[in-house]
Motif scaffolding. Structure first.
Motif, PDB file in Angstrom:
ATOM      1  N   GLY A 155      27.742 121.860 115.197  1.00  0.00           N
ATOM      2  CA  GLY A 155      29.309 121.875 115.358  1.00  0.00           C
ATOM      3  C   GLY A 155      29.960 123.395 115.478  1.00  0.00           C
ATOM      4  O   GLY A 155      29.255 124.070 115.305  1.00  0.00           O
ATOM      5  N   ASP A 156      31.200 123.121 115.719  1.00  0.00           N
ATOM      6  CA  ASP A 156      31.940 124.375 115.486  1.00  0.00           C
ATOM      7  C   ASP A 156      32.183 124.885 114.153  1.00  0.00           C
ATOM      8  O   ASP A 156      31.664 124.236 112.932  1.00  0.00           O
ATOM      9  N   ARG A 157      32.968 125.984 113.535  1.00  0.00           N
ATOM     10  CA  ARG A 157      33.050 126.257 112.124  1.00  0.00           C
ATOM     11  C   ARG A 157      33.740 125.195 111.422  1.00  0.00           C
ATOM     12  O   ARG A 157      33.319 124.792 110.409  1.00  0.00           O
ATOM     13  N   ALA A 158      34.630 124.476 111.827  1.00  0.00           N
ATOM     14  CA  ALA A 158      35.149 123.368 110.991  1.00  0.00           C
ATOM     15  C   ALA A 158      34.392 122.442 110.773  1.00  0.00           C
ATOM     16  O   ALA A 158      34.296 121.802 109.763  1.00  0.00           O
ATOM     17  N   ALA A 159      33.308 121.951 111.788  1.00  0.00           N
ATOM     18  CA  ALA A 159      32.551 120.746 111.414  1.00  0.00           C
ATOM     19  C   ALA A 159      31.352 121.145 110.574  1.00  0.00           C
ATOM     20  O   ALA A 159      31.157 120.375 109.997  1.00  0.00           O
ATOM     21  N   ILE A 160      31.092 122.482 110.782  1.00  0.00           N
ATOM     22  CA  ILE A 160      29.915 123.024 109.832  1.00  0.00           C
ATOM     23  C   ILE A 160      30.481 123.059 108.320  1.00  0.00           C
ATOM     24  O   ILE A 160      29.742 122.538 107.360  1.00  0.00           O
ATOM     25  N   ARG A 161      31.650 123.496 108.253  1.00  0.00           N
ATOM     26  CA  ARG A 161      31.957 123.344 106.648  1.00  0.00           C
ATOM     27  C   ARG A 161      32.454 122.067 106.363  1.00  0.00           C
ATOM     28  O   ARG A 161      32.258 121.727 105.031  1.00  0.00           O
ATOM     29  N   ALA A 162      32.697 121.009 106.888  1.00  0.00           N
ATOM     30  CA  ALA A 162      33.152 119.817 106.741  1.00  0.00           C
ATOM     31  C   ALA A 162      31.691 119.018 106.303  1.00  0.00           C
ATOM     32  O   ALA A 162      31.460 118.413 105.523  1.00  0.00           O
ATOM     33  N   SER A 163      30.648 119.235 107.284  1.00  0.00           N
ATOM     34  CA  SER A 163      29.365 118.686 106.730  1.00  0.00           C
ATOM     35  C   SER A 163      28.769 119.394 105.678  1.00  0.00           C
ATOM     36  O   SER A 163      28.025 118.779 104.885  1.00  0.00           O
ATOM     37  N   ALA A 164      28.939 120.637 105.417  1.00  0.00           N
ATOM     38  CA  ALA A 164      28.373 121.277 104.274  1.00  0.00           C
ATOM     39  C   ALA A 164      28.918 120.612 103.053  1.00  0.00           C
ATOM     40  O   ALA A 164      28.356 120.599 102.021  1.00  0.00           O
ATOM     41  N   VAL A 165      30.419 120.398 102.868  1.00  0.00           N
ATOM     42  CA  VAL A 165      31.124 119.583 101.863  1.00  0.00           C
ATOM     43  C   VAL A 165      30.351 118.396 101.792  1.00  0.00           C
ATOM     44  O   VAL A 165      30.022 117.831 100.527  1.00  0.00           O
ATOM     45  N   GLU A 166      29.970 117.527 102.803  1.00  0.00           N
ATOM     46  CA  GLU A 166      29.432 116.292 102.703  1.00  0.00           C
ATOM     47  C   GLU A 166      28.186 116.604 101.977  1.00  0.00           C
ATOM     48  O   GLU A 166      27.676 115.653 101.171  1.00  0.00           O
ATOM     49  N   ALA A 167      27.433 117.586 102.452  1.00  0.00           N
ATOM     50  CA  ALA A 167      26.086 117.740 101.935  1.00  0.00           C
ATOM     51  C   ALA A 167      26.095 118.092 100.466  1.00  0.00           C
ATOM     52  O   ALA A 167      25.030 117.405  99.501  1.00  0.00           O
ATOM     53  N   ALA A 168      27.082 118.684 100.190  1.00  0.00           N
ATOM     54  CA  ALA A 168      27.292 119.076  98.754  1.00  0.00           C
ATOM     55  C   ALA A 168      27.382 117.921  97.807  1.00  0.00           C
ATOM     56  O   ALA A 168      26.915 117.593  96.789  1.00  0.00           O
ATOM     57  N   LEU A 169      28.378 116.890  98.383  1.00  0.00           N
ATOM     58  CA  LEU A 169      28.676 115.841  97.700  1.00  0.00           C
ATOM     59  C   LEU A 169      27.495 114.695  97.507  1.00  0.00           C
ATOM     60  O   LEU A 169      27.223 114.383  96.474  1.00  0.00           O
ATOM     61  N   VAL A 170      26.714 114.856  98.650  1.00  0.00           N
ATOM     62  CA  VAL A 170      25.522 113.785  98.707  1.00  0.00           C
ATOM     63  C   VAL A 170      24.298 114.314  97.900  1.00  0.00           C
ATOM     64  O   VAL A 170      23.965 113.641  97.100  1.00  0.00           O
ATOM     65  N   GLY A 171      24.008 115.528  97.631  1.00  0.00           N
ATOM     66  CA  GLY A 171      23.278 116.268  96.809  1.00  0.00           C
ATOM     67  C   GLY A 171      23.667 116.114  95.531  1.00  0.00           C
ATOM     68  O   GLY A 171      22.648 115.593  94.835  1.00  0.00           O
ATOM     69  N   ALA A 172      24.872 116.055  95.028  1.00  0.00           N
ATOM     70  CA  ALA A 172      25.175 116.020  93.648  1.00  0.00           C
ATOM     71  C   ALA A 172      25.256 114.664  93.201  1.00  0.00           C
ATOM     72  O   ALA A 172      24.555 114.311  92.360  1.00  0.00           O
ATOM     73  N   LEU A 173      25.526 113.725  94.044  1.00  0.00           N
ATOM     74  CA  LEU A 173      25.506 112.228  93.770  1.00  0.00           C
ATOM     75  C   LEU A 173      24.097 111.987  93.565  1.00  0.00           C
ATOM     76  O   LEU A 173      23.672 110.995  92.683  1.00  0.00           O
ATOM     77  N   THR A 174      23.208 112.215  94.685  1.00  0.00           N
ATOM     78  CA  THR A 174      21.685 112.013  94.546  1.00  0.00           C
ATOM     79  C   THR A 174      21.243 112.730  93.217  1.00  0.00           C
ATOM     80  O   THR A 174      20.470 111.918  92.566  1.00  0.00           O
ATOM     81  N   GLY A 175      21.702 113.666  92.838  1.00  0.00           N
ATOM     82  CA  GLY A 175      20.843 114.301  91.673  1.00  0.00           C
ATOM     83  C   GLY A 175      21.454 113.687  90.409  1.00  0.00           C
ATOM     84  O   GLY A 175      20.489 113.381  89.562  1.00  0.00           O
ATOM     85  N   VAL A 176      22.783 113.362  90.280  1.00  0.00           N
ATOM     86  CA  VAL A 176      23.107 112.425  89.018  1.00  0.00           C
ATOM     87  C   VAL A 176      22.229 111.304  88.948  1.00  0.00           C
ATOM     88  O   VAL A 176      22.047 110.926  87.783  1.00  0.00           O
ATOM     89  N   ARG A 177      22.340 110.529  89.982  1.00  0.00           N
ATOM     90  CA  ARG A 177      21.592 109.240  90.171  1.00  0.00           C
ATOM     91  C   ARG A 177      20.162 109.322  89.679  1.00  0.00           C
ATOM     92  O   ARG A 177      19.529 108.535  88.972  1.00  0.00           O
ATOM     93  N   GLU A 178      19.428 110.469  90.394  1.00  0.00           N
ATOM     94  CA  GLU A 178      18.052 110.542  89.973  1.00  0.00           C
ATOM     95  C   GLU A 178      17.853 110.984  88.453  1.00  0.00           C
ATOM     96  O   GLU A 178      16.786 110.399  87.722  1.00  0.00           O
ATOM     97  N   GLN A 179      18.681 111.641  87.787  1.00  0.00           N
ATOM     98  CA  GLN A 179      18.597 111.980  86.591  1.00  0.00           C
ATOM     99  C   GLN A 179      18.794 110.768  85.726  1.00  0.00           C
ATOM    100  O   GLN A 179      17.996 110.700  84.919  1.00  0.00           O
ATOM    101  N   LYS A 180      19.671 109.949  86.025  1.00  0.00           N
ATOM    102  CA  LYS A 180      19.745 108.697  85.375  1.00  0.00           C
ATOM    103  C   LYS A 180      18.632 107.779  85.474  1.00  0.00           C
ATOM    104  O   LYS A 180      18.187 107.282  84.457  1.00  0.00           O
ATOM    105  N   GLN A 181      17.929 107.733  86.577  1.00  0.00           N
ATOM    106  CA  GLN A 181      16.723 106.951  86.674  1.00  0.00           C
ATOM    107  C   GLN A 181      15.653 107.369  85.669  1.00  0.00           C
ATOM    108  O   GLN A 181      14.781 106.546  85.341  1.00  0.00           O
TER     109      GLN A 181
END
Length: 185
Positions: A155-181
């Motif tokens: 995507g363009d600059r805005a799309a890449i930045r938005a996808s990067a934020v989504e990736a960061a939130l997904v990564g954080a949520l996955t990490g928190v859940r995996e640690q709990k497990q």
């Protein structure tokens, strides 16, 4: 994305844990996205905007040797940004985002190459952002010196930045859940 942010806030709240961000190409967008959700103040400590390479060292305490050897756009740098932000902000978790939003490649890195670092109570890791979002949000790019095409955000600059934020939130949520497990075992 507010549903993803809400899920992360809820997961952290249940564990009585906090989070912070260290952002380069997103310049605070990930922290702002989390802060848009009511109740974010229960878990969000704050963040660092380390858009300039030298700030990765001075604010996030990324070792100069890491930046000299790996540069500002690398999985190693993303991990060190997260590790440093966690310490500086006094949070249980830290998410770091570094990469190239475009419109032009930077220092041999293709537009859309983004790394997400995550530092938690027990470990630190990094992932390519394109591996954390829906497949259609990425593309393959030829990278000089790489033996095969590399998956990057599309995507363009805005799309890449938005996808990067989504990736960061997904990564954080996955990490928190995996640690709990792993704690539950």
């Amino acid at each position: 994305m507010s549903e993803l942010a809400s899920s992360l806030i809820d997961a952290l709240r249940r564990r009585n844990q906090t989070i912070c961000f260290c952002e380069s190409l997103t310049a605070g967008l990930a922290a702002a996205t989390l802060a848009e959700v009511a109740g974010a103040s229960d878990v969000l400590r704050g963040g660092l905007v380390t858009y300039a390479t030298d700030l990765k060292e001075t604010l996030a305490h990324v070792p100069a040797e890491v930046l000299a050897e790996h540069g500002p756009v690398s999985p190693v740098t993303a991990r060190e940004m997260a590790r440093g932000a966690r310490k500086v902000c006094g949070a249980d978790w830290a998410v770091a985002i570094t990469g190239v939003a475009g419109p032009d490649p930077q220092d041999g890195h293709q537009v859309g190459e983004v790394w997400v670092g995550l530092a938690g109570p027990l470990w630190t890791a990094s992932s390519a952002a394109a591996e954390l979002v829906e497949h259609s949000r990425g593309r393959f790019a030829l990278v000089p010196g790489a033996p095969e095409p590399v998956r990057v955000l599309a995507g363009d600059r805005a799309a890449i930045r938005a996808s990067a934020v989504e990736a960061a939130l997904v990564g954080a949520l996955t990490g928190v859940r995996e640690q709990k497990q792993s704690e539950d075992r």
